[in-house]
Design a protein around this motif. Structure first.
Motif, PDB file in Angstrom:
ATOM      1  N   THR A  13       0.865  -1.176   0.000  1.00  0.00           N
ATOM      2  CA  THR A  13       0.000   0.000   0.000  1.00  0.00           C
ATOM      3  C   THR A  13       0.906   1.232   0.000  1.00  0.00           C
ATOM      4  O   THR A  13       1.785   1.326   0.854  1.00  0.00           O
ATOM      5  N   GLU A  45      -1.183  -1.094  -4.154  1.00  0.00           N
ATOM      6  CA  GLU A  45      -2.556  -1.128  -3.632  1.00  0.00           C
ATOM      7  C   GLU A  45      -3.018   0.277  -3.234  1.00  0.00           C
ATOM      8  O   GLU A  45      -3.119   0.617  -2.056  1.00  0.00           O
ATOM      9  N   VAL A 181      -8.449  -6.966  -3.507  1.00  0.00           N
ATOM     10  CA  VAL A 181      -7.343  -7.911  -3.471  1.00  0.00           C
ATOM     11  C   VAL A 181      -7.795  -9.285  -4.007  1.00  0.00           C
ATOM     12  O   VAL A 181      -7.055  -9.962  -4.722  1.00  0.00           O
ATOM     13  N   LEU A 199      -2.056 -10.103   8.086  1.00  0.00           N
ATOM     14  CA  LEU A 199      -3.191 -10.235   7.166  1.00  0.00           C
ATOM     15  C   LEU A 199      -3.892 -11.592   7.285  1.00  0.00           C
ATOM     16  O   LEU A 199      -4.852 -11.872   6.562  1.00  0.00           O
TER      17      LEU A 199
HETATM   18  N1  GLU Z   1      -1.543  -3.868   0.686  1.00  0.00           N
HETATM   19  C1  GLU Z   1      -1.383  -4.675   1.851  1.00  0.00           C
HETATM   20  C2  GLU Z   1      -0.334  -4.059   2.758  1.00  0.00           C
HETATM   21  O1  GLU Z   1       0.499  -3.283   2.301  1.00  0.00           O
HETATM   22  C3  GLU Z   1      -0.958  -6.074   1.524  1.00  0.00           C
HETATM   23  C4  GLU Z   1      -2.034  -6.821   0.870  1.00  0.00           C
HETATM   24  C5  GLU Z   1      -1.733  -8.276   0.594  1.00  0.00           C
HETATM   25  O2  GLU Z   1      -0.568  -8.686   0.497  1.00  0.00           O
HETATM   26  O3  GLU Z   1      -2.706  -8.984   0.427  1.00  0.00           O
HETATM   27  O4  GLU Z   1      -0.339  -4.360   3.938  1.00  0.00           O
END
Ligand code: GLU
Length: 295
Positions: A13, A45, A181, A199
């Protein structure tokens, strides 16, 4: 033995510069792909405009390049993929899986029981038949998700109980992280998702969405997350120090050591690092992550 098809990705992100915590996810995902003769893709993202810090997408790409990362194919930007997110949403609407919701965040916080990732949506608007114009949620049946993480082992989650009907499109017109995603990984044909264990609580929701959209479920490997001195996650929000493009090797060696292999004595150049790191990467050497049951 036929080698398994492998397509991986790193999906930062752009809410700040790359830091040690995100380097671990970048390195782990890249090495796991390379060690399995796979592809490794990059996705920015930037689906959520308020979270995007101007210039940070470019700075992340510059840092990755300076550190010797090489990605396959063009960089994907979520900000350019609204049409794909819309098309997937339409399919869910046509299948009668989506409903409108006008609950405010305040009401939800006051009413919702806390689940694995914040307040559980209590289903307030599910039967109200609101127009599909505000926030849109996915209606969940009794949904127990079980998957085998390549590091954490068996993970189980009752998504309806632990998250509730989750948001696909926010009232401000921004697609949710879970929706974007899931669509992106499926359309890119990602076979292996290697990312931080912060995550892990999102993965069951993404699997529910994959099932609703008829997508295959990739393999998952959730990496241990670097903690700061107070035991909190090292993230842009805690202002973890940005990486220095001029000094990639010490940070890469640190990230490799964190991931269970020490190359400090053997790799004295960037190219030696990459060569040895790809050869020596082993999932078995990763520090353990305990298996989790979410409800
Ligand atoms: N964009 C997310 C982040 O920077 C990661 C998303 C993913 O790897 O699914 O934490």
């Amino acid at each position: 033995m036929t080698p398994t098809f492998y397509r991986g990705r790193f999906a930062p992100t752009p809410s700040g510069a790359l830091h040690f915590g995100s380097l671990i996810a970048a390195l782990g995902s890249c090495l796991d792909a390379r060690a399995h003769a796979g592809e490794w893709h990059l996705r920015i993202e930037d689906v959520d405009p308020p979270r995007v810090v101007p210039g940070s997408a470019d700075s992340i790409l510059r840092t990755l390049e300076a550190f010797g990362f090489e990605w396959d194919g063009p960089v994907v930007y979520q900000s350019r993929r609204a049409e794909a997110y819309r098309a997937a949403l339409e399919r869910l609407i046509d299948a009668d899986r989506v409903y409108g919701c006008d609950c405010t965040r305040k009401v939800l916080k006051a009413r919702g029981r806390v689940g694995v990732d914040g307040p559980v949506y209590p289903g307030t608007c599910r039967a109200r038949g609101l127009a599909l114009s505000g926030a849109l949620r996915l209606g969940l049946a009794d949904t127990r998700v079980v998957f085998d993480d390549l590091l954490a082992g068996r993970v189980a989650c009752d998504v309806a109980r632990e998250c509730g009907d989750f948001v696909l499109l926010r009232a401000d017109g921004v697609y949710s992280y879970q929706h974007a995603v899931t669509v992106d990984d499926a359309e890119l044909g990602v076979s292996h998702i290697v990312r931080g264990a912060d995550l892990l609580a999102s993965t069951p929701r993404q699997i529910v969405l994959q099932q609703a959209l008829g997508y295959p479920t990739p393999r998952y490997l959730h990496l241990p997350v670097a903690l700061n001195a107070d035991g909190g996650k090292l993230s842009k929000q805690t202002l973890a120090a940005p990486l220095r493009d001029a000094e990639p090797l010490p940070a890469l060696l640190g990230a490799a050591a964190f991931l269970g292999f020490d190359l400090a004595r053997d790799a004295d150049t960037l190219s030696a690092f990459w060569q040895l790191a790809t050869q020596r990467w082993q999932r078995e050497k990763l520090p353990p992550l305990r298996g989790k049951r979410f409800g």
